[in-house]
Motif scaffolding. Structure first.
Motif, short mmCIF file in Angstrom:
data_model
loop_
_atom_site.label_atom_id
_atom_site.label_comp_id
_atom_site.label_asym_id
_atom_site.label_seq_id
_atom_site.Cartn_x
_atom_site.Cartn_y
_atom_site.Cartn_z
N PHE A 67 2.02 -39.30 -6.38
CA PHE A 67 2.23 -40.32 -7.41
C PHE A 67 3.72 -40.48 -7.71
N ILE A 68 4.10 -41.71 -7.99
CA ILE A 68 5.36 -41.99 -8.67
C ILE A 68 4.96 -42.85 -9.87
N GLY A 69 5.10 -42.30 -11.06
CA GLY A 69 4.72 -43.03 -12.27
C GLY A 69 5.91 -43.14 -13.19
N GLU A 70 6.08 -44.29 -13.82
CA GLU A 70 7.24 -44.50 -14.69
C GLU A 70 7.36 -43.41 -15.74
N GLU A 71 6.26 -43.13 -16.44
CA GLU A 71 6.35 -42.17 -17.54
C GLU A 71 6.46 -40.73 -17.02
N SER A 72 5.88 -40.45 -15.86
CA SER A 72 6.03 -39.12 -15.26
C SER A 72 7.48 -38.86 -14.90
N VAL A 73 8.14 -39.86 -14.32
CA VAL A 73 9.56 -39.72 -13.97
C VAL A 73 10.40 -39.58 -15.24
N ALA A 74 10.06 -40.36 -16.27
CA ALA A 74 10.79 -40.25 -17.54
C ALA A 74 10.64 -38.86 -18.13
N ALA A 75 9.52 -38.20 -17.84
CA ALA A 75 9.28 -36.85 -18.37
C ALA A 75 9.90 -35.76 -17.49
N GLY A 76 10.56 -36.18 -16.39
CA GLY A 76 11.29 -35.21 -15.60
C GLY A 76 10.81 -34.99 -14.19
N GLU A 77 9.70 -35.64 -13.79
CA GLU A 77 9.24 -35.48 -12.42
C GLU A 77 10.16 -36.23 -11.45
N ALA A 78 10.29 -35.69 -10.24
CA ALA A 78 11.16 -36.32 -9.24
C ALA A 78 10.56 -37.65 -8.77
N CYS A 79 11.45 -38.58 -8.46
CA CYS A 79 11.03 -39.89 -7.93
C CYS A 79 11.32 -39.88 -6.43
N VAL A 80 10.36 -39.40 -5.67
CA VAL A 80 10.55 -39.23 -4.22
C VAL A 80 9.42 -39.94 -3.48
N LEU A 81 9.80 -40.85 -2.59
CA LEU A 81 8.82 -41.56 -1.77
C LEU A 81 8.76 -40.90 -0.40
N THR A 82 7.65 -40.27 -0.09
CA THR A 82 7.46 -39.58 1.19
C THR A 82 6.55 -40.42 2.08
N ASP A 83 6.21 -39.86 3.26
CA ASP A 83 5.26 -40.55 4.15
C ASP A 83 3.82 -40.41 3.68
N GLU A 84 3.59 -39.51 2.74
CA GLU A 84 2.23 -39.28 2.25
C GLU A 84 1.70 -40.49 1.47
N PRO A 85 0.37 -40.69 1.45
CA PRO A 85 -0.19 -41.75 0.61
C PRO A 85 0.26 -41.56 -0.84
N THR A 86 0.89 -42.60 -1.40
CA THR A 86 1.52 -42.48 -2.72
C THR A 86 1.18 -43.69 -3.59
N TRP A 87 0.70 -43.40 -4.78
CA TRP A 87 0.44 -44.44 -5.78
C TRP A 87 1.69 -44.59 -6.64
N ILE A 88 2.18 -45.83 -6.75
CA ILE A 88 3.42 -46.12 -7.48
C ILE A 88 3.03 -46.98 -8.69
N ILE A 89 3.15 -46.39 -9.88
CA ILE A 89 2.47 -46.94 -11.06
C ILE A 89 3.45 -47.30 -12.16
N ASP A 90 3.35 -48.54 -12.64
CA ASP A 90 3.98 -48.91 -13.90
C ASP A 90 2.85 -49.23 -14.87
N PRO A 91 2.59 -48.32 -15.82
CA PRO A 91 1.39 -48.50 -16.66
C PRO A 91 1.46 -49.73 -17.55
N ILE A 92 2.66 -50.04 -18.06
CA ILE A 92 2.86 -51.31 -18.78
C ILE A 92 4.20 -51.86 -18.32
N ASP A 93 4.17 -52.84 -17.44
CA ASP A 93 5.41 -53.52 -17.05
C ASP A 93 5.60 -54.66 -18.04
N GLY A 94 6.63 -54.52 -18.84
CA GLY A 94 6.82 -55.45 -19.95
C GLY A 94 6.53 -54.77 -21.28
N THR A 95 6.99 -53.51 -21.41
CA THR A 95 6.73 -52.78 -22.65
C THR A 95 7.35 -53.48 -23.86
N THR A 96 8.56 -54.02 -23.68
CA THR A 96 9.18 -54.74 -24.80
C THR A 96 8.35 -55.96 -25.18
#
Length: 280
Positions: A67-96
């Motif tokens: 997974f690469i999730g906006e809030e997970s990255v904000a909480a400190g998880e690395a933002c790394v795109l590998t060859d593995e199947p990866t879900w890339i998630i923006d839970p609310i695009d347009g928070t403002t």
């Protein structure tokens, strides 16, 4: 793997609908606001709740996926795109937008394998528009095929862009310099929905000819990227090269002609990459 990825996409669509219900309900009851990198980079408990909902459900069904999730990255998880199947998630695009009840709010779910986006789901949940695309299979809105505008004259075009969350003077100066030059091509107009995912879907369905922005993130554009290309559009970097999902720079357009014309007017700059190692 074809059927497997179709099943994953179907799951993503179902999750986006569930997440949209959470967002619509929260609009009526709970928009408690926090900030992340600065006073205009907003996050709500709903962002975090939606991301947890999506990741938990996917993890149960596909325990080996990443997974690469906006809030997970904000909480400190690395933002790394590998060859593995990866879900890339923006839970609310347009928070403002969500915080102000401005009616363009999206759940964005992209899925990559070997660093290539296989499918994208963008649910504009206040409009109830579900944009979907699977690589090689076309792009759709609520099940109906969509395609980019056929307009090749930039003077007859609408261009979408955003101002981003940086308020650093030199960044704002470049954003406004680019905006002035694009407007004075001249084009018919400049618009912005307040969400990268929806702006890209507006390109895909022919409502605007191009969208450009610097300073956004991989989770903003992953799903929209495949929706644009499957609708017949093109993706470039703001300096005219191939799109790099981690570079935080994008031009999405209906055609290479329009894309390259817009690139000429952009004052490029390079934000810190999404996959840059954290500074100590």
């Amino acid at each position: 793997m074809a059927d497997l990825w179709q099943n994953a996409m179907d799951h993503g669509v179902a999750l986006a609908r569930r997440a949209g219900e959470v967002v619509r309900e929260a609009l009526l009851t709970d928009r408690e606001v926090m900030t992340k990198s600065c006073s205009v980079d907003l996050v709500t408990q709903t962002d975090q709740k939606v991301e947890q909902l999506i990741i938990q459900s996917v993890r149960e069904k596909y325990p080996t996926h990443r997974f690469i999730g906006e809030e997970s990255v904000a909480a400190g998880e690395a933002c790394v795109l590998t060859d593995e199947p990866t879900w890339i998630i923006d839970p609310i695009d347009g928070t403002t937008n969500f915080v102000h009840a401005f009616p363009f709010v999206a759940i964005s779910i992209g899925f990559s394998v070997k660093k290539q986006i296989e499918f994208g789901v963008v649910y504009s949940c206040l409009e109830d528009k579900m944009f979907t695309a699977r690589r090689g299979k076309g792009a759709f809105c609520n099940g109906e095929a969509i395609q980019v505008s056929g307009q090749t004259d930039v003077h007859q075009s609408i261009i979408a862009t955003e101002f981003g969350s940086s308020r650093e003077t030199d960044v704002v100066d470049k954003i406004f310099s680019s905006l002035r030059k694009v407007l004075c091509i001249p084009v018919h107009g400049v618009r912005g929905a307040g969400t990268a995912a929806i702006n890209m879907c507006l390109v895909a369905c022919g409502s605007v000819e191009a969208y450009y922005e610097t300073g956004l993130h991989v989770w903003d554009i992953a799903a929209g990227a495949v929706i644009v290309t499957e609708a017949g559009g093109v993706l470039l970097d703001t300096e005219g090269g191939a799109l790099d999902l981690m570079s935080r720079r994008i031009v999405a357009a209906n055609s290479r002609i329009i894309a390259e014309r817009i690139v000429k007017e952009i004052d490029p700059f390079s934000p810190t990459r999404d996959d840059a190692p954290p500074t100590l």
